[in-house]
Design a protein around this motif. Structure first.
Motif, PDB file in Angstrom:
ATOM      1  N   ILE A  56      92.454  48.163 -56.458  1.00  0.00           N
ATOM      2  CA  ILE A  56      92.178  47.869 -57.864  1.00  0.00           C
ATOM      3  C   ILE A  56      90.942  46.985 -57.856  1.00  0.00           C
ATOM      4  CG2 ILE A  56      93.010  46.705 -59.939  1.00  0.00           C
ATOM      5  CD1 ILE A  56      94.791  48.959 -59.380  1.00  0.00           C
ATOM      6  N   GLU A  57      89.849  47.483 -58.418  1.00  0.00           N
ATOM      7  CA  GLU A  57      88.638  46.677 -58.434  1.00  0.00           C
ATOM      8  C   GLU A  57      88.383  46.126 -59.831  1.00  0.00           C
ATOM      9  OE1 GLU A  57      85.403  48.958 -56.896  1.00  0.00           O
ATOM     10  OE2 GLU A  57      86.057  48.678 -54.827  1.00  0.00           O
ATOM     11  N   GLY A  58      87.816  44.961 -59.890  1.00  0.00           N
ATOM     12  CA  GLY A  58      87.501  44.371 -61.182  1.00  0.00           C
ATOM     13  C   GLY A  58      86.739  43.091 -60.983  1.00  0.00           C
ATOM     14  N   LYS A  59      86.437  42.419 -62.088  1.00  0.00           N
ATOM     15  CA  LYS A  59      85.787  41.119 -61.985  1.00  0.00           C
ATOM     16  C   LYS A  59      86.836  40.079 -61.592  1.00  0.00           C
ATOM     17  CE  LYS A  59      81.628  41.662 -64.323  1.00  0.00           C
ATOM     18  NZ  LYS A  59      80.897  41.929 -65.494  1.00  0.00           N
ATOM     19  N   GLU A  60      86.368  39.037 -60.893  1.00  0.00           N
ATOM     20  CA  GLU A  60      87.284  38.014 -60.370  1.00  0.00           C
ATOM     21  C   GLU A  60      88.264  37.525 -61.423  1.00  0.00           C
ATOM     22  OE1 GLU A  60      83.934  37.690 -60.385  1.00  0.00           O
ATOM     23  OE2 GLU A  60      83.458  38.087 -58.281  1.00  0.00           O
ATOM     24  N   ASP A  61      87.714  37.096 -62.573  1.00  0.00           N
ATOM     25  CA  ASP A  61      88.551  36.475 -63.593  1.00  0.00           C
ATOM     26  C   ASP A  61      89.569  37.460 -64.160  1.00  0.00           C
ATOM     27  OD1 ASP A  61      87.013  34.297 -63.088  1.00  0.00           O
ATOM     28  OD2 ASP A  61      85.770  34.486 -64.887  1.00  0.00           O
ATOM     29  N   GLU A  62      89.137  38.709 -64.347  1.00  0.00           N
ATOM     30  CA  GLU A  62      90.054  39.740 -64.858  1.00  0.00           C
ATOM     31  C   GLU A  62      91.205  39.976 -63.883  1.00  0.00           C
ATOM     32  OE1 GLU A  62      86.362  42.248 -66.827  1.00  0.00           O
ATOM     33  OE2 GLU A  62      87.628  43.229 -65.313  1.00  0.00           O
ATOM     34  N   LEU A  63      90.854  40.043 -62.609  1.00  0.00           N
ATOM     35  CA  LEU A  63      91.889  40.304 -61.607  1.00  0.00           C
ATOM     36  C   LEU A  63      92.880  39.147 -61.525  1.00  0.00           C
ATOM     37  CD1 LEU A  63      89.822  41.937 -58.713  1.00  0.00           C
ATOM     38  CD2 LEU A  63      91.428  43.067 -60.254  1.00  0.00           C
ATOM     39  N   LEU A  64      92.360  37.941 -61.574  1.00  0.00           N
ATOM     40  CA  LEU A  64      93.236  36.763 -61.529  1.00  0.00           C
ATOM     41  C   LEU A  64      94.177  36.767 -62.726  1.00  0.00           C
ATOM     42  CD1 LEU A  64      91.101  33.684 -60.383  1.00  0.00           C
ATOM     43  CD2 LEU A  64      92.884  34.910 -59.139  1.00  0.00           C
ATOM     44  N   GLU A  65      93.614  37.067 -63.893  1.00  0.00           N
ATOM     45  CA  GLU A  65      94.399  37.107 -65.124  1.00  0.00           C
ATOM     46  C   GLU A  65      95.491  38.173 -65.014  1.00  0.00           C
ATOM     47  OE1 GLU A  65      94.022  34.869 -67.287  1.00  0.00           O
ATOM     48  OE2 GLU A  65      95.497  35.688 -68.709  1.00  0.00           O
ATOM     49  N   ARG A  66      95.115  39.299 -64.440  1.00  0.00           N
ATOM     50  CA  ARG A  66      96.041  40.409 -64.293  1.00  0.00           C
ATOM     51  C   ARG A  66      97.198  40.032 -63.362  1.00  0.00           C
ATOM     52  NH1 ARG A  66      94.256  46.631 -63.309  1.00  0.00           N
ATOM     53  NH2 ARG A  66      96.300  47.424 -62.728  1.00  0.00           N
ATOM     54  N   ILE A  67      96.866  39.408 -62.246  1.00  0.00           N
ATOM     55  CA  ILE A  67      97.908  39.006 -61.290  1.00  0.00           C
ATOM     56  C   ILE A  67      98.859  38.004 -61.946  1.00  0.00           C
ATOM     57  CG2 ILE A  67      98.348  37.828 -59.094  1.00  0.00           C
ATOM     58  CD1 ILE A  67      95.540  38.901 -58.176  1.00  0.00           C
ATOM     59  N   ARG A  68      98.288  37.101 -62.733  1.00  0.00           N
ATOM     60  CA  ARG A  68      99.133  36.109 -63.438  1.00  0.00           C
ATOM     61  C   ARG A  68     100.055  36.791 -64.419  1.00  0.00           C
ATOM     62  NH1 ARG A  68      95.666  31.339 -65.983  1.00  0.00           N
ATOM     63  NH2 ARG A  68      97.710  30.400 -66.331  1.00  0.00           N
ATOM     64  N   ASN A  69      99.491  37.729 -65.197  1.00  0.00           N
ATOM     65  CA  ASN A  69     100.295  38.413 -66.215  1.00  0.00           C
ATOM     66  C   ASN A  69     101.380  39.271 -65.592  1.00  0.00           C
ATOM     67  OD1 ASN A  69      98.818  37.279 -68.270  1.00  0.00           O
ATOM     68  ND2 ASN A  69      97.410  39.011 -68.459  1.00  0.00           N
ATOM     69  N   GLU A  70     101.076  39.868 -64.458  1.00  0.00           N
ATOM     70  CA  GLU A  70     102.075  40.721 -63.802  1.00  0.00           C
ATOM     71  C   GLU A  70     103.223  39.897 -63.236  1.00  0.00           C
ATOM     72  OE1 GLU A  70      99.047  44.335 -62.425  1.00  0.00           O
ATOM     73  OE2 GLU A  70      99.404  42.632 -61.092  1.00  0.00           O
ATOM     74  N   GLY A  71     102.934  38.644 -62.917  1.00  0.00           N
ATOM     75  CA  GLY A  71     103.971  37.725 -62.453  1.00  0.00           C
ATOM     76  C   GLY A  71     104.747  38.243 -61.265  1.00  0.00           C
ATOM     77  N   VAL A  72     106.083  38.095 -61.302  1.00  0.00           N
ATOM     78  CA  VAL A  72     106.907  38.489 -60.150  1.00  0.00           C
ATOM     79  C   VAL A  72     106.889  39.997 -59.932  1.00  0.00           C
ATOM     80  CG1 VAL A  72     108.462  36.501 -60.163  1.00  0.00           C
ATOM     81  CG2 VAL A  72     108.995  38.487 -61.590  1.00  0.00           C
ATOM     82  N   ASN A  73     106.492  40.749 -60.954  1.00  0.00           N
ATOM     83  CA  ASN A  73     106.443  42.211 -60.806  1.00  0.00           C
ATOM     84  C   ASN A  73     105.091  42.702 -60.311  1.00  0.00           C
ATOM     85  OD1 ASN A  73     109.075  42.612 -61.831  1.00  0.00           O
ATOM     86  ND2 ASN A  73     108.272  42.266 -63.896  1.00  0.00           N
ATOM     87  N   SER A  74     104.203  41.787 -59.965  1.00  0.00           N
ATOM     88  CA  SER A  74     102.863  42.214 -59.558  1.00  0.00           C
ATOM     89  C   SER A  74     102.923  43.064 -58.289  1.00  0.00           C
ATOM     90  CB  SER A  74     101.970  40.996 -59.301  1.00  0.00           C
ATOM     91  OG  SER A  74     100.715  41.437 -58.820  1.00  0.00           O
ATOM     92  N   PRO A  75     102.264  44.232 -58.323  1.00  0.00           N
ATOM     93  CA  PRO A  75     102.199  45.046 -57.103  1.00  0.00           C
ATOM     94  C   PRO A  75     101.134  44.561 -56.130  1.00  0.00           C
ATOM     95  CG  PRO A  75     101.131  46.201 -58.919  1.00  0.00           C
ATOM     96  CD  PRO A  75     101.617  44.884 -59.476  1.00  0.00           C
ATOM     97  N   ALA A  76     100.367  43.536 -56.521  1.00  0.00           N
ATOM     98  CA  ALA A  76      99.240  43.076 -55.698  1.00  0.00           C
ATOM     99  C   ALA A  76      99.725  42.449 -54.393  1.00  0.00           C
ATOM    100  CB  ALA A  76      98.405  42.070 -56.477  1.00  0.00           C
ATOM    101  N   ASP A  77      99.201  42.937 -53.280  1.00  0.00           N
ATOM    102  CA  ASP A  77      99.545  42.373 -51.974  1.00  0.00           C
ATOM    103  C   ASP A  77      98.492  41.381 -51.492  1.00  0.00           C
ATOM    104  OD1 ASP A  77     101.989  43.830 -51.329  1.00  0.00           O
ATOM    105  OD2 ASP A  77     100.712  45.612 -51.313  1.00  0.00           O
ATOM    106  N   VAL A  78      97.222  41.779 -51.657  1.00  0.00           N
ATOM    107  CA  VAL A  78      96.115  40.942 -51.170  1.00  0.00           C
ATOM    108  C   VAL A  78      95.051  40.849 -52.256  1.00  0.00           C
ATOM    109  CG1 VAL A  78      94.190  40.841 -49.514  1.00  0.00           C
ATOM    110  CG2 VAL A  78      96.479  41.438 -48.702  1.00  0.00           C
TER     111      VAL A  78
END
Ligand code: FE
Length: 339
Positions: A56-78
């Motif tokens: 998943i590519e994006g701008k730093e701030d967008e990605l950080l925001e996304r990881i925060r919003n996804e919370g415990v359900n975030s699929p992000a590994d790295v």
């Protein structure tokens, strides 16, 4: 900006209906990088481990925001990004999980890692000068840019940009807050114009004689060196590069890096991927993607233009410490009027 691969789409669709199978051979990578050599970097990991990468590519701030919003359900590994201040921001938000890895500890120098995130390449913040306008002997240190001799000759990007905040953070560490504020005031007093554009715009302005001196990350310089465009070649003929502070704390360096996320569904794969990024082969790809230096001793950049910059003494301040002063740096720059 974002590319959704079929495999990821499947993963996303499956979230609502069935639990994501944690042991599947996949890694979800949230990346603020987008370089051509990264394709080979990722393909090689999959070839070695059998673990596919959903990016998943994006701008730093967008990605950080996304990881925060996804919370415990975030699929992000790295999560990987550039600049110590941004990595520290992710860390301060509690997004990373500590990684204990002998391999990472052995291969990445102490000052380039924290318990939660790791640097995989470095860039330096150097002084750029117009050879016809400025005597390089007078711009050997960051401090020199605030001196009276350079009145009306300095161009630099915004004081709010992470690259300058990280530099400010290092200066606070080495010189103290008061001297850093005096420095910022002197710098602003020397401005040839109000801050605008990125580092490359400053280099071009120096070459054009709009200003005599500026500060830039090294990969922007190397990018111009590697360019086939006639205009870029002319720019490089006009400018010189100085490694600042060789007789004191060394040239300020910043990093690209990343870490495993707290809610990573594939933690084993995440650690394997981070360890892979510190392998000799991956180091070459990773660093070269943006004309940076590998962090692992003995790993080679295989980048003649980058190598032509030569060797220098770099600041050995720990990247974690570096990012601690960025909020203070912002306050100081604001007070100094460095917009
Ligand atoms: Fe940049």
């Amino acid at each position: 900006m974002q590319s959704i691969t079929p495999a990821l789409l499947l993963l996303v669709l499956s979230v609502g209906t069935a639990p994501v199978v944690a042991q599947e051979k996949v890694l979800n990578l949230y990346s603020a990088r987008h370089y051509q050599t990264d394709e080979a970097l990722y393909a090689n990991f999959t070839k070695q481990t059998g673990i596919g990468i959903n990016r998943i590519e994006g701008k730093e701030d967008e990605l950080l925001e996304r990881i925060r919003n996804e919370g415990v359900n975030s699929p992000a590994d790295v999560f990987i990004t550039v600049d110590a201040a941004r990595l520290a921001q992710a860390d301060a938000l509690g997004l990373f999980a500590p990684v204990k890895s002998r391999q990472l500890e052995d291969r990445i120098p102490d000052h380039l890692r924290t318990p939660d995130w790791f640097s995989f390449s470095t860039r330096a913040r150097v002084i750029i000068y117009n050879k016809a306008m400025v005597n390089p002997a007078e711009v050997q240190n960051y401090e020199d840019l605030a001196g009276h001799k350079l009145k009306g000759k300095v161009c630099v990007r915004s004081g709010s940009h992470p690259y300058n905040l990280s530099l400010g953070s290092a200066l606070i560490h080495h010189l103290g807050e008061q001297k850093t504020e005096e420095w910022a005031r002197g710098l602003v007093a020397n401005f040839a114009r109000a801050p605008k554009g990125g580092d490359t715009d400053q280099i071009r302005a120096v070459a054009a004689g709009e200003c005599g001196v500026s500060i830039s990350n090294t990969y922007y310089v190397v990018r111009l060196m590697r360019s086939d465009k006639v205009d870029d070649k002319k720019v490089m003929e006009k400018i010189g590069v100085v490694w600042p502070n060789q007789k004191s704390f060394g040239t300020h360096i910043n990093v690209s890096g990343g870490g495993m996320l707290k809610n990573a569904p594939h933690k084993d794969a995440a650690v394997k991927f981070l360890e892979y990024l510190a392998s000799d082969e991956a180091q070459t790809y990773f660093a070269n993607g943006n004309n940076e230096w590998p962090v692992v001793k003995g790993a080679v950049a295989k980048n003649p233009e980058l190598e032509s910059l030569g060797k220098f003494k770099s600041d050995s301040l720990n990247v974690g410490t570096l990012s601690k002063n960025t909020a203070q740096a912002q306050k100081i720059f604001d007070r100094a009027g460095w917009r």
